[in-house]
Design a protein around this motif. Structure first.
Motif, PDB file in Angstrom:
ATOM      1  N   ILE A  22       0.834  -1.201   0.000  1.00  0.00           N
ATOM      2  CA  ILE A  22       0.000   0.000   0.000  1.00  0.00           C
ATOM      3  C   ILE A  22       0.870   1.252   0.000  1.00  0.00           C
ATOM      4  CG2 ILE A  22      -1.698   1.315   1.315  1.00  0.00           C
ATOM      5  CD1 ILE A  22      -2.718  -1.404   2.379  1.00  0.00           C
ATOM      6  N   VAL A  23       1.894   1.256   0.840  1.00  0.00           N
ATOM      7  CA  VAL A  23       2.795   2.409   0.873  1.00  0.00           C
ATOM      8  C   VAL A  23       3.474   2.586  -0.481  1.00  0.00           C
ATOM      9  CG1 VAL A  23       4.907   3.321   1.910  1.00  0.00           C
ATOM     10  CG2 VAL A  23       3.159   2.277   3.360  1.00  0.00           C
ATOM     11  N   ARG A  24       3.898   1.491  -1.076  1.00  0.00           N
ATOM     12  CA  ARG A  24       4.558   1.579  -2.380  1.00  0.00           C
ATOM     13  C   ARG A  24       3.622   2.151  -3.436  1.00  0.00           C
ATOM     14  NH1 ARG A  24       3.963   0.692  -7.425  1.00  0.00           N
ATOM     15  NH2 ARG A  24       3.840  -1.559  -7.515  1.00  0.00           N
ATOM     16  N   VAL A  25       2.368   1.754  -3.413  1.00  0.00           N
ATOM     17  CA  VAL A  25       1.389   2.260  -4.377  1.00  0.00           C
ATOM     18  C   VAL A  25       1.254   3.777  -4.252  1.00  0.00           C
ATOM     19  CG1 VAL A  25      -1.069   2.310  -4.941  1.00  0.00           C
ATOM     20  CG2 VAL A  25       0.091   0.129  -4.652  1.00  0.00           C
ATOM     21  N   VAL A  26       1.112   4.262  -3.037  1.00  0.00           N
ATOM     22  CA  VAL A  26       0.935   5.704  -2.838  1.00  0.00           C
ATOM     23  C   VAL A  26       2.180   6.456  -3.288  1.00  0.00           C
ATOM     24  CG1 VAL A  26       0.544   7.513  -1.130  1.00  0.00           C
ATOM     25  CG2 VAL A  26      -0.688   5.343  -0.947  1.00  0.00           C
ATOM     26  N   VAL A  27       3.348   5.994  -2.882  1.00  0.00           N
ATOM     27  CA  VAL A  27       4.587   6.676  -3.260  1.00  0.00           C
ATOM     28  C   VAL A  27       4.779   6.659  -4.766  1.00  0.00           C
ATOM     29  CG1 VAL A  27       7.101   6.662  -3.019  1.00  0.00           C
ATOM     30  CG2 VAL A  27       5.661   6.210  -1.029  1.00  0.00           C
ATOM     31  N   TYR A  28       4.462   5.550  -5.396  1.00  0.00           N
ATOM     32  CA  TYR A  28       4.582   5.466  -6.861  1.00  0.00           C
ATOM     33  C   TYR A  28       3.672   6.470  -7.550  1.00  0.00           C
ATOM     34  CZ  TYR A  28       3.671   3.688 -11.565  1.00  0.00           C
ATOM     35  OH  TYR A  28       3.474   3.590 -12.923  1.00  0.00           O
ATOM     36  N   HIS A  29       2.445   6.592  -7.081  1.00  0.00           N
ATOM     37  CA  HIS A  29       1.511   7.517  -7.729  1.00  0.00           C
ATOM     38  C   HIS A  29       1.907   8.979  -7.523  1.00  0.00           C
ATOM     39  CE1 HIS A  29      -1.869   4.305  -7.942  1.00  0.00           C
ATOM     40  NE2 HIS A  29      -1.230   4.414  -9.094  1.00  0.00           N
ATOM     41  N   THR A  67      11.035   2.661 -11.349  1.00  0.00           N
ATOM     42  CA  THR A  67      11.866   1.679 -10.659  1.00  0.00           C
ATOM     43  C   THR A  67      11.106   1.006  -9.518  1.00  0.00           C
ATOM     44  OG1 THR A  67      13.795   3.041 -11.161  1.00  0.00           O
ATOM     45  CG2 THR A  67      14.072   1.340  -9.481  1.00  0.00           C
ATOM     46  N   LEU A  68      10.166   1.715  -8.917  1.00  0.00           N
ATOM     47  CA  LEU A  68       9.419   1.136  -7.806  1.00  0.00           C
ATOM     48  C   LEU A  68       8.629  -0.093  -8.234  1.00  0.00           C
ATOM     49  CD1 LEU A  68       8.099   4.369  -6.037  1.00  0.00           C
ATOM     50  CD2 LEU A  68       9.930   2.850  -5.271  1.00  0.00           C
ATOM     51  N   THR A  69       8.161  -0.120  -9.484  1.00  0.00           N
ATOM     52  CA  THR A  69       7.397  -1.282  -9.943  1.00  0.00           C
ATOM     53  C   THR A  69       8.282  -2.513 -10.040  1.00  0.00           C
ATOM     54  OG1 THR A  69       7.759  -0.844 -12.317  1.00  0.00           O
ATOM     55  CG2 THR A  69       5.905   0.262 -11.265  1.00  0.00           C
ATOM     56  N   LEU A  70       9.576  -2.312 -10.270  1.00  0.00           N
ATOM     57  CA  LEU A  70      10.508  -3.438 -10.336  1.00  0.00           C
ATOM     58  C   LEU A  70      10.975  -3.852  -8.944  1.00  0.00           C
ATOM     59  CD1 LEU A  70      12.643  -2.132 -13.330  1.00  0.00           C
ATOM     60  CD2 LEU A  70      11.088  -4.079 -13.410  1.00  0.00           C
ATOM     61  N   VAL A  71      11.218  -2.867  -8.089  1.00  0.00           N
ATOM     62  CA  VAL A  71      11.701  -3.170  -6.744  1.00  0.00           C
ATOM     63  C   VAL A  71      10.668  -3.958  -5.949  1.00  0.00           C
ATOM     64  CG1 VAL A  71      12.378  -2.129  -4.541  1.00  0.00           C
ATOM     65  CG2 VAL A  71      13.251  -1.196  -6.689  1.00  0.00           C
ATOM     66  N   VAL A  88      -9.681  -7.077   4.203  1.00  0.00           N
ATOM     67  CA  VAL A  88      -9.779  -7.192   2.753  1.00  0.00           C
ATOM     68  C   VAL A  88      -8.513  -6.642   2.136  1.00  0.00           C
ATOM     69  CG1 VAL A  88     -11.008  -6.422   0.699  1.00  0.00           C
ATOM     70  CG2 VAL A  88     -12.280  -7.026   2.735  1.00  0.00           C
ATOM     71  N   GLU A  89      -7.920  -7.355   1.205  1.00  0.00           N
ATOM     72  CA  GLU A  89      -6.701  -6.886   0.560  1.00  0.00           C
ATOM     73  C   GLU A  89      -7.025  -5.958  -0.602  1.00  0.00           C
ATOM     74  OE1 GLU A  89      -7.466  -9.925   1.176  1.00  0.00           O
ATOM     75  OE2 GLU A  89      -6.021 -10.553   2.668  1.00  0.00           O
ATOM     76  N   ILE A  90      -6.193  -4.923  -0.740  1.00  0.00           N
ATOM     77  CA  ILE A  90      -6.346  -4.061  -1.885  1.00  0.00           C
ATOM     78  C   ILE A  90      -4.990  -3.645  -2.405  1.00  0.00           C
ATOM     79  CG2 ILE A  90      -8.514  -3.176  -1.008  1.00  0.00           C
ATOM     80  CD1 ILE A  90      -5.525  -1.019  -0.902  1.00  0.00           C
ATOM     81  N   ASN A  91      -4.968  -2.877  -3.161  1.00  0.00           N
ATOM     82  CA  ASN A  91      -3.784  -2.217  -3.586  1.00  0.00           C
ATOM     83  C   ASN A  91      -3.739  -2.112  -5.034  1.00  0.00           C
ATOM     84  OD1 ASN A  91      -3.459  -4.452  -3.068  1.00  0.00           O
ATOM     85  ND2 ASN A  91      -3.979  -3.763  -1.984  1.00  0.00           N
ATOM     86  N   ALA A  92      -3.024  -1.038  -5.595  1.00  0.00           N
ATOM     87  CA  ALA A  92      -2.905  -0.961  -7.040  1.00  0.00           C
ATOM     88  C   ALA A  92      -1.832   0.015  -7.423  1.00  0.00           C
ATOM     89  CB  ALA A  92      -4.211  -0.501  -7.654  1.00  0.00           C
TER      90      ALA A  92
END
Length: 362
Positions: A14-21, A27-31, A357-361
């Motif tokens: 979830i944190v990665r999704v927010v930071v990416y957006h 690079t975050l999508t690969l890490v 419930v899991e989410i994320n995107a």
């Protein structure tokens, strides 16, 4: 019993999704391929629910998925109708997004993450049949989405509908969650799992290097590379996860943060993108560039602060949907029941937290 390792993966995703957006860093999508990790976690939970509840698990998943979406729709749909969105029967898709719900120009950007709930809904509805097939023929069932993706990638089905493309990309990760729940990934010997994961990530990496998208090496622009690279990560993350993550709860503050993000995953996911869009003009107003480290850091912090405010205001809907006592900030100590001493019934938060419930995107 809660698995805090899975909670930790969900928190990181979830944190990665927010930071990416906010940053747009490919690079975050690969890490950390958060999308596939989250679909795999959701698939694992769905398989467990199907084993426990049978087809009734579908209704239980929908009950927990949709109310948070309805809160968002109650705010944004009237705003979009007032700013040019035509009032047609398709607006009802905001109640049950079996297809992309309509949005106007600004709404389409601010609510662009809704596609994940659409895919999640498809996967939940397909899960009873998929689980039946998986239990009888696990390997062919697991390979089917990846074979479909290859067919689409080489152009053998140019007129494939959107659902086929999304199933091809992410349903494989969902089925890897089935394999995780069944214990198949854990039972794979290292001499099989690790080389397989290495081959998959190498193939995905080679494909994206030789077929970069409009944003460079961003997995979101390259379905085949995304599926292969992510499958390798999921195999290792779920197949070789640590037996114990007691260290997560050694720090009360960090443990509480992980719990909050898990209990409010849908709220954080649904509301973060509108604030990303809202704060983007700060780049020009403050004279920052889109890659200015100070500007990016400020925007990341502001997005999390604003999401935190909204989460405190409406996140309790997730508690109601899960039939938990509503909490303003999840994870606190609950008062002892009358007549039950604290020494008699100790609080064991890490082992008895309700499921989420899991989410994320992204």
């Amino acid at each position: 019993m809660r698995n805090r390792y899975l909670d930790l993966l969900r928190f990181l995703a979830i944190v990665r999704v927010v930071v990416y957006h906010v940053t747009g860093w490919a690079t975050l999508t690969l890490v950390f391929p958060a999308m596939s990790v989250m679909f795999a976690l959701a698939g694992s939970l769905m398989a467990a629910s199907l084993q426990k509840w049978g087809p009734g698990a579908v209704l239980r998943r929908l009950r927990r998925l949709l109310p948070s979406l309805w809160v968002v729709a109650a705010v944004f749909v009237p705003a979009m109708l007032l700013t040019g969105l035509p009032l047609t029967p398709r607006v009802l898709l905001w109640l049950f997004p079996i297809a992309d719900p309509p949005a106007n120009g600004w709404g389409a950007l601010a609510l662009s993450v809704i596609w994940y709930l659409r895919d999640y809904l498809w996967f939940v509805l397909a899960s009873p049949v998929a689980h039946w097939l998986f239990r009888r023929a696990p390997l062919p069932t697991l390979l089917a989405p990846y074979a479909l993706l290859l067919v689409l990638q080489v152009g053998l089905w140019p007129a494939a509908p959107a659902p086929a493309r999304d199933f091809a990309l992410y349903f494989g990760a969902w089925l890897l969650g089935f394999a995780h729940q069944a214990g198949m990934l854990r039972r794979l010997a290292n001499r099989v799992l690790l080389p397989l994961a290495l081959v998959l990530t190498a193939a995905g990496g080679a494909w994206i290097v030789t077929h970069p998208g409009p944003r460079g090496y961003d997995l979101n622009d390259n379905p085949l590379a995304n599926a292969l690279w992510s499958a390798g990560f999921v195999l290792v993350l779920l197949g070789r996860g640590p037996a114990s993550t007691a260290w997560v709860d050694r720090s009360a503050a960090f443990s509480r943060v992980v719990t909050i993000f898990n209990r409010r995953a849908l709220t954080v996911y649904l509301w973060h993108m509108p604030f990303v869009v809202l704060l983007t003009p700060l780049v020009g107003v403050m004279g920052w560039t889109h890659q200015d480290p100070v500007g990016l850091a400020v925007r990341v912090v502001l997005v999390f602060v604003l999401v935190g405010i909204v989460t405190a205001a409406v996140g309790w809907v997730e508690d109601v949907a899960a039939r938990r006592p509503p909490e303003l900030v999840p994870g606190g100590r609950r008062p002892d029941r009358p007549g039950v001493g604290r020494a008699t019934v100790p609080r064991q938060r890490t082992a008895r937290e309700p499921e989420t419930v899991e989410i994320n995107a992204g």
